[in-house]
Design a protein around this motif. Structure first.
Motif, PDB file in Angstrom:
ATOM      1  N   LEU A 183       0.827  -1.203   0.000  1.00  0.00           N
ATOM      2  CA  LEU A 183       0.000   0.000   0.000  1.00  0.00           C
ATOM      3  C   LEU A 183       0.866   1.259   0.000  1.00  0.00           C
ATOM      4  CD1 LEU A 183      -2.950   1.011   0.166  1.00  0.00           C
ATOM      5  CD2 LEU A 183      -2.625   1.113   2.651  1.00  0.00           C
ATOM      6  N   ASN A 196      -0.436  -5.300   2.856  1.00  0.00           N
ATOM      7  CA  ASN A 196       0.301  -4.729   3.967  1.00  0.00           C
ATOM      8  C   ASN A 196       1.763  -5.172   3.896  1.00  0.00           C
ATOM      9  OD1 ASN A 196       0.441  -3.112   6.235  1.00  0.00           O
ATOM     10  ND2 ASN A 196       0.148  -4.807   7.643  1.00  0.00           N
ATOM     11  N   LYS A 240       0.558   1.969   9.557  1.00  0.00           N
ATOM     12  CA  LYS A 240      -0.807   1.520   9.850  1.00  0.00           C
ATOM     13  C   LYS A 240      -1.849   2.564   9.500  1.00  0.00           C
ATOM     14  CE  LYS A 240       0.432  -1.668  13.603  1.00  0.00           C
ATOM     15  NZ  LYS A 240       0.258  -1.988  15.044  1.00  0.00           N
ATOM     16  N   TRP A 256      -3.993   2.589   6.107  1.00  0.00           N
ATOM     17  CA  TRP A 256      -5.176   1.762   5.883  1.00  0.00           C
ATOM     18  C   TRP A 256      -6.472   2.467   6.275  1.00  0.00           C
ATOM     19  CZ3 TRP A 256      -5.085  -2.266   2.852  1.00  0.00           C
ATOM     20  CH2 TRP A 256      -3.873  -2.950   2.644  1.00  0.00           C
ATOM     21  N   LEU A 265      -8.997   4.890   0.225  1.00  0.00           N
ATOM     22  CA  LEU A 265      -9.221   3.466   0.027  1.00  0.00           C
ATOM     23  C   LEU A 265     -10.701   3.111  -0.103  1.00  0.00           C
ATOM     24  CD1 LEU A 265      -6.592   1.750   2.359  1.00  0.00           C
ATOM     25  CD2 LEU A 265      -6.545   2.003  -0.119  1.00  0.00           C
ATOM     26  N   LEU A 312      -7.987  -5.485  -1.447  1.00  0.00           N
ATOM     27  CA  LEU A 312      -7.244  -4.991  -0.289  1.00  0.00           C
ATOM     28  C   LEU A 312      -6.946  -6.158   0.652  1.00  0.00           C
ATOM     29  CD1 LEU A 312      -9.251  -1.733   0.539  1.00  0.00           C
ATOM     30  CD2 LEU A 312      -7.344  -2.037  -1.058  1.00  0.00           C
ATOM     31  N   LYS A 329      -4.998  -6.672   4.276  1.00  0.00           N
ATOM     32  CA  LYS A 329      -4.365  -5.962   5.378  1.00  0.00           C
ATOM     33  C   LYS A 329      -3.365  -6.807   6.161  1.00  0.00           C
ATOM     34  CE  LYS A 329      -8.212  -2.755   6.139  1.00  0.00           C
ATOM     35  NZ  LYS A 329      -9.160  -2.215   7.135  1.00  0.00           N
TER      36      LYS A 329
END
Length: 237
Positions: free
Chosen positions: A83, A108, A114, A117, A122, A148, A150
């Motif tokens: 990302l 990720n 962090k 996100w 997004l 996506l 994470k």
């Protein structure tokens, strides 16, 4: 905007569209067409063609369209991208769409903050907005799919082997890697890390999935620059 992207909601009948949004203002201010002139148009996820200007006023434009050309051929690529920072994500997504990538995984990584996100960029509509701009730039109509993910480890262990199966699997890494291979049209999966690259653990996990580490020279590029350079080197565009 090198192509006016049309939506099914624009059509008033099989061959006539009325446009009165951002696209209309661009057409009026940049193209400045007269009735009878034609513009390049394309139906989202459909064919391309021409739109003859039937009428143009202060609020809308009416076109008679003929859609008889297929969309450009897509790159045979599945792109795995750590990302990016929010301020560079817009341009990166536009570039990816413009260059013909149709399957994108935003993942990720240890060096992905962090907070990225939780970026409003997004949201599905914000992602779509940038992809549309890329399609309009390139004259393409087929919308890429964006996924996506994470959590790095579950993605690499549980999903990536199936995603990269029977493809040329590569991870862009500036250290202890082989030179970028020659351009090829073979199906490929390419992983690109964040600013600073993937950490050693992540590169090893990718290698366990069959990925080969490659580099594009001594210069370390920002993600927004590395993406087009890698795609131009790896595929006969």
């Amino acid at each position: 905007m090198n192509l006016i992207l049309l939506y099914t909601s624009d059509f008033t009948d099989d061959k006539t569209v009325v446009i009165n949004d951002r696209r209309f203002h661009h057409i009026r201010s940049i193209h400045q067409p007269e009735p009878g002139e034609t513009l390049k148009v394309g139906l989202l996820d459909g064919n391309r063609g021409t739109g003859e200007v039937l009428s143009l006023c202060d609020k809308e434009i009416t076109l008679k369209v003929a859609l008889n050309q297929p969309a450009p051929e897509a790159l045979p690529l599945k792109l795995i991208l750590a990302l990016p920072r929010p301020k560079m994500m817009k341009r990166t997504l536009q570039t990816i769409a413009a260059m013909g990538v149709k399957e994108i995984y935003l993942i990720n990584s240890y060096r992905v903050d962090k907070s990225y996100w939780s970026s409003p960029l997004l949201q599905p509509d914000k992602i779509r907005e940038q992809l549309v701009l890329g399609l309009e730039q390139a004259g393409d109509t087929v919308m890429p799919e964006v996924h996506l993910r994470k959590r790095f480890k579950p993605f690499v262990e549980d999903e990536l082997p199936a995603i990269s199966q029977n493809t040329r699997a590569l991870v862009a890494h500036p250290y202890h890697a082989n030179p970028c291979p020659a351009a090829s049209a073979e199906p490929s999966t390419l992983a690109i890390g964040p600013e600073g690259g993937f950490i050693a653990y992540e590169v090893e996990k990718l290698k366990e999935c069959g990925f080969n580490a490659i580099h594009i020279g001594e210069r370390i590029l920002r993600v927004e620059n590395a993406v087009p350079v890698l795609l131009a080197r790896l595929f006969p565009l």
